[in-house]
Enzyme design. Structure first.
Site, PDB file in Angstrom:
ATOM      1  N   LYS A 135       0.833  -1.215   0.000  1.00  0.00           N
ATOM      2  CA  LYS A 135       0.000   0.000   0.000  1.00  0.00           C
ATOM      3  C   LYS A 135       0.868   1.266   0.000  1.00  0.00           C
ATOM      4  CE  LYS A 135      -3.233   2.937   0.572  1.00  0.00           C
ATOM      5  NZ  LYS A 135      -4.347   3.164  -0.326  1.00  0.00           N
ATOM      6  N   CYS A 151      -3.556  10.853   1.417  1.00  0.00           N
ATOM      7  CA  CYS A 151      -2.907   9.563   1.139  1.00  0.00           C
ATOM      8  C   CYS A 151      -1.531   9.780   0.535  1.00  0.00           C
ATOM      9  CB  CYS A 151      -3.748   8.750   0.174  1.00  0.00           C
ATOM     10  SG  CYS A 151      -5.451   8.630   0.708  1.00  0.00           S
TER      11      CYS A 151
HETATM   12  N1  SAJ Z   1      -1.968  14.728  -8.982  1.00  0.00           N
HETATM   13  C1  SAJ Z   1      -1.161  15.492  -9.777  1.00  0.00           C
HETATM   14  N2  SAJ Z   1      -0.802  15.014 -11.004  1.00  0.00           N
HETATM   15  C2  SAJ Z   1      -1.252  13.805 -11.458  1.00  0.00           C
HETATM   16  C3  SAJ Z   1      -2.068  13.021 -10.638  1.00  0.00           C
HETATM   17  C4  SAJ Z   1      -2.414  13.516  -9.395  1.00  0.00           C
HETATM   18  O1  SAJ Z   1      -0.747  16.596  -9.407  1.00  0.00           O
HETATM   19  O2  SAJ Z   1      -0.904  13.463 -12.592  1.00  0.00           O
HETATM   20  C5  SAJ Z   1      -2.356  15.226  -7.653  1.00  0.00           C
HETATM   21  C6  SAJ Z   1      -3.860  15.438  -7.505  1.00  0.00           C
HETATM   22  O3  SAJ Z   1      -4.274  16.656  -8.024  1.00  0.00           O
HETATM   23  C7  SAJ Z   1      -4.018  15.346  -6.008  1.00  0.00           C
HETATM   24  C8  SAJ Z   1      -2.963  14.313  -5.619  1.00  0.00           C
HETATM   25  O4  SAJ Z   1      -2.043  14.263  -6.686  1.00  0.00           O
HETATM   26  O5  SAJ Z   1      -3.730  16.570  -5.390  1.00  0.00           O
HETATM   27  C9  SAJ Z   1      -3.480  12.925  -5.345  1.00  0.00           C
HETATM   28  O6  SAJ Z   1      -4.490  12.588  -6.266  1.00  0.00           O
HETATM   29  P1  SAJ Z   1      -4.625  11.136  -6.912  1.00  0.00           P
HETATM   30  O7  SAJ Z   1      -5.797  11.148  -7.808  1.00  0.00           O
HETATM   31  O8  SAJ Z   1      -3.351  10.714  -7.502  1.00  0.00           O
HETATM   32  O9  SAJ Z   1      -4.826  10.161  -5.666  1.00  0.00           O
HETATM   33  P2  SAJ Z   1      -5.780  10.128  -4.378  1.00  0.00           P
HETATM   34  O10 SAJ Z   1      -5.043  10.727  -3.229  1.00  0.00           O
HETATM   35  O11 SAJ Z   1      -7.139  10.635  -4.661  1.00  0.00           O
HETATM   36  O12 SAJ Z   1      -5.890   8.532  -4.178  1.00  0.00           O
HETATM   37  C10 SAJ Z   1      -4.716   7.775  -4.057  1.00  0.00           C
HETATM   38  C11 SAJ Z   1      -4.802   6.591  -5.027  1.00  0.00           C
HETATM   39  N3  SAJ Z   1      -3.538   5.893  -5.108  1.00  0.00           N
HETATM   40  C12 SAJ Z   1      -2.911   5.647  -6.284  1.00  0.00           C
HETATM   41  O13 SAJ Z   1      -3.350   6.024  -7.329  1.00  0.00           O
HETATM   42  C13 SAJ Z   1      -1.647   4.860  -6.223  1.00  0.00           C
HETATM   43  C14 SAJ Z   1      -5.904   5.635  -4.565  1.00  0.00           C
HETATM   44  O14 SAJ Z   1      -5.943   4.478  -5.381  1.00  0.00           O
HETATM   45  C15 SAJ Z   1      -5.670   5.243  -3.111  1.00  0.00           C
HETATM   46  O15 SAJ Z   1      -6.696   4.378  -2.641  1.00  0.00           O
HETATM   47  C16 SAJ Z   1      -5.684   6.500  -2.272  1.00  0.00           C
HETATM   48  O16 SAJ Z   1      -4.602   7.332  -2.707  1.00  0.00           O
HETATM   49  C17 SAJ Z   1      -5.521   6.122  -0.821  1.00  0.00           C
HETATM   50  O17 SAJ Z   1      -6.538   6.129  -0.106  1.00  0.00           O
HETATM   51  O18 SAJ Z   1      -4.423   5.743  -0.413  1.00  0.00           O
END
Ligand code: SAJ
Length: 432
Positions: A215, A269
Site C-alpha cells: 500500500k 494519502c
Molecule cells: N496529482 C497530480 N498530477 C497527477 C495526478 C495527481 O498533481 O498526474 C495530484 C492530484 O491533483 C491530487 C494528488 O495528486 O492533489 C493525489 O491525487 P490522486 O488522484 O493521484 O490520488 P488520491 O489521493 O485521490 O488517491 C490515491 C490513489 N492511489 C494511487 O493512485 C496509487 C488511490 O488508489 C488510493 O486508494 C488512495 O490514494 C488512498 O486512499 O491511499
C-alpha cells in the site's frame, strides 16, 4: 465455495473509506454495524443519509439502512468480522500515529469471540498489524492468537489496504484487485473468504508486512512520478517551454507515461504515506523523501509566481478557481489549492474571489481575510486575473471567448488555448 451463512460485520470508522465499505458489505447481504466516534455521523447514517460527498453513495446508504442491513452506533458490538478503517495521520517530524488503530483494536478485543476475523484496512507503517495482534493478545489472554500459538488460533488477523480513488469509490471498491496479508496463511485465507463476498476484482494473499508495504509503495510510486512532472514544470517555466506540450509529446513514446504537474500534491494519502516508508528506513529513502519535498515545494513555487503576477497588477480582483485537492470532489484535506488560495487571501484580502462549486462557504482558513466565495459567472464578470488551482470539469468547460481577455495562471493546464497564460513573472513583463 462460500458458505451461505452471511457473517455479521462491524466496521470501525465511517469516513471516506469505512462508510462506502460498510455500505457495500451490507449490500452483499451481511448485517453490518458501522461504528464511529462522532455522534453526528452515527445519527446521519441511521437516518439513511451521508456526511460525505461521493458518487452514488447516498442512494446506496439510504437503501441498506432502510432494509436494515446497515446501522450505525458509537459502540462496538459482537460480530464475526471486524474491519478497521480509522485514520493514520502523522505527527511531528512525519512520525506515523497509529493510536486510532490501537484504540479501535482495544474496542474490538473487548467484543471478540473465538472464530472471529479482524481486518485492518487503514494505511499503516510496516509492522502495525503485528503490533495490533500483540495488543489483542495482551487484552485477551483467554484466546489463542495467530503467530503466538502452536495450536489452531481462535481468531484470524489480516491486513487488507483499500485502493479506491475518491470520486470512484463504489466502483473501485467492487472492481479493484485486493491484496490480503495474513498474520499467517490461514488468517489470509479467512480474510479472503470474506472479501470474495463483495469484491469482483482479483484477491491475492500474502503476509501482513508485505501487504502493508504494498500500500505504501503504491502511493509513493505515484508521488515520485508526480514529483517528476512538477519538477519538469518548474524547469519548463525557467526555459520558457510549455510543459504540457513537452509531456504530451514525450508520452507518445510507447514506454513513457509522465503524469501531470499541478500546484502540489494533496489529499490524505499520497502526501502522507511516503513518509511512512521514510520513517521506517530514513537512511535508505533519499528519492522518496526528495519527491515529497519537490511536491510540497511546488505549492510554494506557485504561491510565489502568483504573488509576482498579482503584484504587477495592483488593485484588480483575482479569481482562484478551486479549493479541492483534485477534480470533481468536495475533499479539501491537505489541498494545495486551498493552501495557495488562503495565503493569497491573507496577502491580498478582499481582492481575492474564490470559485469552488463543491463548497457552500469558505473554509475556516479564509476567516477574517475579506475574500469571498463567488460563482463562475461572477468571477468572469469581476476578475481580470484568474488562477486555476483545481481541474474541475466545470472549469474546463469555460469557453475561450469568456476568458480570452483575462490574465491567467493555469497551474493545471486546463485551458491550453489561453492566450494570456502567464506562468512566470518574466512572461508578464514580456506581455506588458
Ligand atoms: N496529482 C497530480 N498530477 C497527477 C495526478 C495527481 O498533481 O498526474 C495530484 C492530484 O491533483 C491530487 C494528488 O495528486 O492533489 C493525489 O491525487 P490522486 O488522484 O493521484 O490520488 P488520491 O489521493 O485521490 O488517491 C490515491 C490513489 N492511489 C494511487 O493512485 C496509487 C488511490 O488508489 C488510493 O486508494 C488512495 O490514494 C488512498 O486512499 O491511499
Amino acid at each position: 465455495m462460500l458458505s451461505d451463512e452471511k457473517p455479521s460485520v462491524c466496521v470501525l470508522g465511517l469516513g471516506y473509506i469505512g462508510l462506502p465499505t460498510a455500505a457495500i458489505i451490507a449490500r452483499s447481504g451481511c448485517p453490518v454495524l458501522g461504528v464511529d466516534v462522532t455522534a453526528h455521523v452515527v445519527d446521519t447514517i441511521n437516518n439513511g443519509k451521508i456526511h460525505i460527498e461521493e458518487v452514488d453513495l447516498d442512494g446506496l446508504v439510504q437503501g441498506v439502512v432502510s432494509r436494515g442491513t446497515l446501522r450505525a452506533s458509537l459502540q462496538v458490538e459482537a460480530a464475526d468480522v471486524f474491519v478497521i478503517a480509522v485514520p493514520t495521520p502523522f505527527g511531528d517530524n512525519h512520525v506515523p500515529d497509529t493510536s486510532y488503530v490501537m484504540d479501535a483494536a482495544t474496542n474490538v478485543a473487548a467484543a471478540l469471540k473465538a472464530g472471529d476475523t479482524i481486518i485492518l484496512e487503514s494505511t499503516s507503517p510496516v509492522g502495525t498489524t503485528e503490533k495490533m495482534r500483540d495488543l489483542i493478545a495482551k487484552l485477551r489472554p483467554d484466546l489463542k492468537i495467530p503467530g503466538l500459538t502452536n495450536d489452531i488460533p481462535d481468531v484470524a488477523i489480516a491486513y487488507c489496504p483499500e485502493r479506491v480513488l475518491p470520486g470512484k469509490i463504489l466502483e473501485e471498491l467492487t472492481n479493484n484487485d485486493r491484496c490480503i496479508g495474513g498474520i499467517t496463511p490461514r488468517c489470509a485465507r479467512k480474510a479472503l473468504d470474506f472479501y470474495r463476498r463483495f469484491v469482483r476484482g482479483g484477491c491475492v494473499t500474502t503476509n501482513a508486512r508485505a501487504a502493508e508495504m504494498t500500500k505504501l509503495v503504491e502511493n509513493s510510486y505515484r508521488d515520485v512520478n508526480i514529483a517528476f512532472a512538477n519538477e519538469l514544470s518548474i524547469v519548463s517555466d525557467e526555459m520558457d517551454l510549455d510543459v504540457w506540450e513537452v509531456i504530451r509529446l514525450a508520452n507518445r513514446h510507447p514506454r513513457v507515461n509522465i503524469l501531470q504537474p499541478g500546484p502540489g500534491v494533496g489529499g490524505h494519502c499520497i502526501a502522507v504515506d511516503p513518509w511512512f516508508i521514510v520513517h521506517g528506513a530514513p537512511d535508505h529513502t533519499p528519492l522518496i523523501r526528495i519527491a515529497r519535498e519537490v511536491n510540497d515545494g511546488k505549492t510554494g513555487h506557485v504561491l510565489e509566481q502568483a504573488s509576482l503576477m498579482i503584484d504587477e497588477l495592483p488593485s484588480v480582483s483575482i479569481a482562484c478557481f478551486g479549493l479541492a485537492f483534485k477534480a470533481n470532489i468536495d475533499d479539501f484535506r491537505e489541498s494545495p489549492a486551498l493552501k495557495i488560495a488562503a495565503k493569497l487571501a491573507r496577502r491580498y484580502g478582499g481582492r481575492v474571489k474564490v470559485v469552488e462549486p463543491y463548497a457552500n462557504e469558505l473554509p475556516a482558513a479564509f476567516e477574517g481575510t475579506g475574500a469571498e466565495l463567488v460563482d463562475i459567472d461572477e468571477a468572469l464578470e469581476s476578475c481580470p486575473v484568474m488562477i486555476t488551482l483545481t481541474d474541475h470539469d466545470m472549469f474546463k468547460s469555460i469557453p475561450l471567448d469568456e476568458r480570452a481577455d483575462k490574465v491567467v495562471y493555469d497551474t493545471r493546464g486546463i485551458w491550453p488555448d489561453q492566450p494570456n497564460n502567464l506562468k512566470a513573472s518574466s512572461d508578464l513583463r514580456l506581455a506588458s
